[in-house]
Structure formats: structure tokens, C-alpha cells
Design an enzyme around this catalytic site. Structure first.
Site, PDB file in Angstrom:
ATOM      1  N   SER A  26       1.309  10.685 120.738  1.00  0.00           N
ATOM      2  CA  SER A  26       0.560  11.699 120.778  1.00  0.00           C
ATOM      3  C   SER A  26      -0.656  10.849 120.403  1.00  0.00           C
ATOM      4  O   SER A  26      -1.329  10.503 120.061  1.00  0.00           O
ATOM      5  CB  SER A  26       0.306  13.225 119.103  1.00  0.00           C
ATOM      6  OG  SER A  26       1.097  14.410 120.524  1.00  0.00           O
ATOM      7  N   LYS A  75       4.439  24.879 113.228  1.00  0.00           N
ATOM      8  CA  LYS A  75       2.768  25.496 114.153  1.00  0.00           C
ATOM      9  C   LYS A  75       3.029  27.002 113.714  1.00  0.00           C
ATOM     10  O   LYS A  75       2.252  27.656 113.957  1.00  0.00           O
ATOM     11  CB  LYS A  75       3.800  25.397 115.403  1.00  0.00           C
ATOM     12  CG  LYS A  75       3.488  24.128 116.674  1.00  0.00           C
ATOM     13  CD  LYS A  75       4.040  24.011 117.650  1.00  0.00           C
ATOM     14  CE  LYS A  75       3.700  23.055 118.248  1.00  0.00           C
ATOM     15  NZ  LYS A  75       3.534  23.220 119.626  1.00  0.00           N
ATOM     16  N   ASP A 111      -1.350  24.828 123.585  1.00  0.00           N
ATOM     17  CA  ASP A 111      -0.186  24.375 124.114  1.00  0.00           C
ATOM     18  C   ASP A 111      -0.335  25.456 125.912  1.00  0.00           C
ATOM     19  O   ASP A 111       0.037  24.726 126.960  1.00  0.00           O
ATOM     20  CB  ASP A 111       0.972  24.991 123.623  1.00  0.00           C
ATOM     21  CG  ASP A 111       1.501  23.791 122.194  1.00  0.00           C
ATOM     22  OD1 ASP A 111       1.369  23.041 122.719  1.00  0.00           O
ATOM     23  OD2 ASP A 111       2.175  24.331 121.269  1.00  0.00           O
ATOM     24  N   GLY A 136      13.983  31.349 127.475  1.00  0.00           N
ATOM     25  CA  GLY A 136      13.413  30.986 126.601  1.00  0.00           C
ATOM     26  C   GLY A 136      12.726  32.418 125.325  1.00  0.00           C
ATOM     27  O   GLY A 136      11.891  32.744 126.519  1.00  0.00           O
ATOM     28  N   TYR A 234      10.176  17.078 128.878  1.00  0.00           N
ATOM     29  CA  TYR A 234       9.690  15.818 129.300  1.00  0.00           C
ATOM     30  C   TYR A 234      10.444  14.671 128.948  1.00  0.00           C
ATOM     31  O   TYR A 234      10.551  13.466 129.067  1.00  0.00           O
ATOM     32  CB  TYR A 234       8.621  15.425 129.174  1.00  0.00           C
ATOM     33  CG  TYR A 234       7.664  15.542 127.601  1.00  0.00           C
ATOM     34  CD1 TYR A 234       8.195  14.262 126.529  1.00  0.00           C
ATOM     35  CD2 TYR A 234       7.483  16.649 126.898  1.00  0.00           C
ATOM     36  CE1 TYR A 234       7.812  14.118 125.452  1.00  0.00           C
ATOM     37  CE2 TYR A 234       6.869  16.334 125.408  1.00  0.00           C
ATOM     38  CZ  TYR A 234       7.635  15.261 124.752  1.00  0.00           C
ATOM     39  OH  TYR A 234       7.071  15.182 123.284  1.00  0.00           O
TER      40      TYR A 234
HETATM   41  P1  ATR Z   1      10.877  26.070 120.142  1.00  0.00           P
HETATM   42  O1  ATR Z   1      10.156  26.537 119.354  1.00  0.00           O
HETATM   43  O2  ATR Z   1      10.644  24.317 120.584  1.00  0.00           O
HETATM   44  O3  ATR Z   1      10.474  26.604 121.297  1.00  0.00           O
HETATM   45  P2  ATR Z   1      12.599  27.668 119.173  1.00  0.00           P
HETATM   46  O4  ATR Z   1      11.819  28.757 118.728  1.00  0.00           O
HETATM   47  O5  ATR Z   1      14.160  27.614 118.382  1.00  0.00           O
HETATM   48  O6  ATR Z   1      12.059  26.593 119.704  1.00  0.00           O
HETATM   49  O7  ATR Z   1      13.376  27.863 120.693  1.00  0.00           O
HETATM   50  C1  ATR Z   1      14.731  26.940 121.783  1.00  0.00           C
HETATM   51  C2  ATR Z   1      14.211  28.369 122.511  1.00  0.00           C
HETATM   52  O8  ATR Z   1      15.698  28.094 122.877  1.00  0.00           O
HETATM   53  C3  ATR Z   1      15.167  29.226 122.212  1.00  0.00           C
HETATM   54  O9  ATR Z   1      14.690  30.509 123.348  1.00  0.00           O
HETATM   55  C4  ATR Z   1      16.293  29.488 122.076  1.00  0.00           C
HETATM   56  O10 ATR Z   1      17.659  30.659 122.188  1.00  0.00           O
HETATM   57  P3  ATR Z   1      17.583  31.564 120.777  1.00  0.00           P
HETATM   58  O11 ATR Z   1      16.160  32.285 120.799  1.00  0.00           O
HETATM   59  O12 ATR Z   1      18.890  32.609 121.587  1.00  0.00           O
HETATM   60  O13 ATR Z   1      18.020  30.967 120.198  1.00  0.00           O
HETATM   61  C5  ATR Z   1      16.864  28.564 123.430  1.00  0.00           C
HETATM   62  N1  ATR Z   1      17.772  27.991 122.967  1.00  0.00           N
HETATM   63  C6  ATR Z   1      18.569  26.778 122.333  1.00  0.00           C
HETATM   64  N2  ATR Z   1      19.603  26.194 122.942  1.00  0.00           N
HETATM   65  C7  ATR Z   1      20.043  27.344 123.686  1.00  0.00           C
HETATM   66  C8  ATR Z   1      21.566  27.209 124.543  1.00  0.00           C
HETATM   67  N3  ATR Z   1      22.512  26.468 124.218  1.00  0.00           N
HETATM   68  N4  ATR Z   1      21.540  28.480 125.693  1.00  0.00           N
HETATM   69  C9  ATR Z   1      20.683  29.270 125.362  1.00  0.00           C
HETATM   70  N5  ATR Z   1      19.420  29.204 125.470  1.00  0.00           N
HETATM   71  C10 ATR Z   1      18.859  28.679 124.042  1.00  0.00           C
END
Ligand code: ATR
Length: 289
Positions: A26, A75, A111, A136, A234
Site C-alpha cells: 500500500s 479492521k 475492500d 471461507g 496475491y
Molecule cells: P481473514 O480476515 O483474512 O479472512 P480470518 O478471519 O482468520 O482471516 O479468516 C480466515 C478464513 O480462512 C476463515 O474462513 C478460516 O476458516 P475458520 O473460520 O474455520 O477459521 C479459513 N481457514 C484458514 N485456514 C484454513 C484451513 N487450513 N482450512 C480451511 N479453512 C481455513
């Protein structure tokens, strides 16, 4: 003496708060925009510890920052220190852009708009009447889900490892979508079917991101060549998910455009300048390199 005084006593201040911030591109984006447009702004990265967040926001207000970006992990938390959050930001549960106007802090979320603009530009289509699989349900998924629901998607299948988060997100977007399906298990039949019948598949999880580059949240076996696969990651530019999708003939899009356009929108909010397509193209082409 050749003085290169880009920052003067009058230079207006912009910044990024988060932790970590060292990897962020950024600062490069915003400082490039200011140089290109000849605007007297400087954008600085500011690493903030959790216990200092309220103090830092107060300081930025007092130091007369025009505005700042907010990144992981603040955030959501930032919202309680903002005088007025936009309706969209409240719905999305996150603020990534703050502007100070007449001594008050206003919170926005750019976003979702960044995502939509990059999608439309690179996919050359919209979400109207489309079947979408959203993988997710975290902080990146929420603005995207809200946006695609309001853009007229016919069906959204929400897939998340943690069931409760998928349910919560479904409740937020339910009213705007004709059909919403929640899937909690990447292995189950409902998930496979949802992917197979979908037009657009979007990954918002961190699975596949550096350093776990060999991983993908789903099997590429379910893809077909009429689909568009979007990964918000990315780093790397081409995740395993995108590689698998490409092999199946899908159109693939990485997260660089989303990052770029959320920044463009934030810059427009702070400066009040509407960037021309010519300027956008010029910065985007150097940004992609
Ligand atoms: P962000 O703000 O970057 O979205 P986050 O709120 O921690 O970060 O969310 C990350 C996402 O990736 C979530 O949907 C998470 O699933 P959970 O809600 O079950 O935690 C998902 N995620 C991260 N690692 C994962 C993995 N190894 N397998 C499946 N989903 C994963």
C-alpha cells in the site's frame, strides 16, 4: 546541492495501521499515486501493538492525518474508535479506510468495491443471476458476500471449516439472495455438487498463501471450463487453486486487482480526486510488475 524535498512542512499525511505492515504494498501504491498526480501527500506504514490501538488512533487524529488505512488484525476493532462508520462498513463488520473530516473520524470499507471492480474488469461479467461458491467466512469473505448478494447473485453456497461462522455470514446476506446454502465440510457431497453447478468460485481463506503454497482449499477435479475461479490471495500470484483451475480451462483471477482497487477507492476518498482510467491503467501496469 541537489535537494529532493518531496516531504515538506505542508505535506499532508496518510498512513497504514496494522501488524505486521512491513510486507504491505500500500505505501508504494499510494506514494506512486501522489507522485503521478502531483499531489502533496505522503503515506507511511505504522506498526501498531494491540494495546496501543486507541492511543494511536488518538495520535493520528491529533497529528492531523488526512486519513489512514487499517489492516489485519484491526479492521473490526478499529470501529469502536471511529466517530461514524458508513452503513456499508457496519454491514460488513469491518473498516479498512478512515478519513478525518472537521475533526471527526469517518470509517469506510473499500475492500468490497475493490473486489467487485477487479472482478468485473478481469472476468468481463457481473454477478447478476450467477451461482457462486464462497469459500471461507472470515474478515475478507464478509465484504465480498455482502457485495455479491447485493449485485444480484442467484445462489451463494457458503463453505467454511467452522460452521458457526458460515451460519453467521449467511444471516447477514440472506435477504438479498434467492438461495443460500451453507456447507461446512469440504469433503461432503453437497459441497462437490455446489462447486460443479456453480458459475463462480471464490476463495477467501488463507489456504494456499505463502508459505503454504502447495495447498488448495478444494479439489480441482470438480471444475469445468465454463467457470471463473477467483482467489483473493496475491502471494503467490498463482495459487495451487488457480493452477488447478487453469488446467481445467477455467478463467482465473488473483487478488492483486482487489488490493489495487481497494487502494484506489481509499485514495479517492482521502483526496477527493476521481482518478481517470488513463491514470489507473498507468499505475496498474507498473503495480502488476
Ligand atoms: P481473514 O480476515 O483474512 O479472512 P480470518 O478471519 O482468520 O482471516 O479468516 C480466515 C478464513 O480462512 C476463515 O474462513 C478460516 O476458516 P475458520 O473460520 O474455520 O477459521 C479459513 N481457514 C484458514 N485456514 C484454513 C484451513 N487450513 N482450512 C480451511 N479453512 C481455513
Amino acid at each position: 546541492m541537489n535537494i529532493d524535498a518531496r516531504v515538506t512542512g505542508k505535506t499532508k499525511l496518510l498512513g497504514l495501521i496494522g501488524n505486521p505492515v512491513g510486507h504491505s504494498i500500500s505505501p508504494i501504491l499510494h506514494n506512486t499515486l501522489s507522485s503521478l498526480l502531483g499531489l502533496d501527500y505522503v503515506y507511511v506504514p505504522l506498526k501498531v501493538e494491540k494495546e496501543d490501538l486507541s492511543l494511536v488512533v488518538k495520535a493520528l487524529k491529533s497529528l492531523d492525518f488526512v486519513g489512514f488505512n487499517v489492516t489485519i488484525p484491526y479492521k473490526k476493532e478499529i470501529m469502536k474508535y471511529i466517530d461514524e462508520n458508513s452503513i456499508e462498513a457496519i454491514l460488513m463488520g469491518a473498516v479498512n479506510t478512515v478519513k478525518k473530516i472537521d475533526g471527526k473520524l469517518y470509517g469506510y470499507n473499500t475492500d468490497a468495491e475493490g473486489f467487485l471492480r477487479s472482478f468485473k474488469e478481469e472476468a468481463g461479467t457481473s454477478f447478476e443471476g450467477k451461482k457462486v461458491v464462497l469459500i471461507g467466512a472470515g474478515g475478507v469473505a464478509r465484504p465480498i458476500a455482502v457485495k455479491i448478494a447485493s449485485e444480484g447473485a442467484e445462489k451463494i453456497s457458503l463453505v467454511n471449516r467452522t460452521k458457526e461462522k458460515a451460519i453467521e455470514l449467511a444471516e447477514t446476506v440472506n435477504e438479498n439472495v434467492r438461495e443460500i446454502v451453507q456447507v461446512y465440510n469440504f469433503e461432503d457431497k453437497t459441497f462437490k455438487m455446489a462447486v460443479e453447478e456453480s458459475d463462480i468460485i471464490i476463495n477467501t481463506t488463507s489456504v494456499g498463501m505463502t508459505p503454504d503454497v502447495g495447498k488448495s482449499p478444494i479439489s480441482g477435479d470438480y471444475f469445468n471450463d465454463s467457470q471463473i475461479v477467483y482467489d483473493v490471495i496475491y502471494t503467490p500470484l498463482e495459487t495451487k487453486l488457480l493452477k488447478d483451475a487453469k488446467k481445467k480451462g477455467c478463467k482465473t483471477i488473483n487478488g492483486l486487482g482487489m488490493l489495487f482497487y481497494q487502494g484506489i477507492k481509499a485514495y479517492e476518498i482521502w483526496t477527493g480526486v476521481k482518478l481517470s482510467q488513463e491514470h489507473i491503467n498507468e499505475v496498474y501496469s507498473s503495480f502488476k510488475k
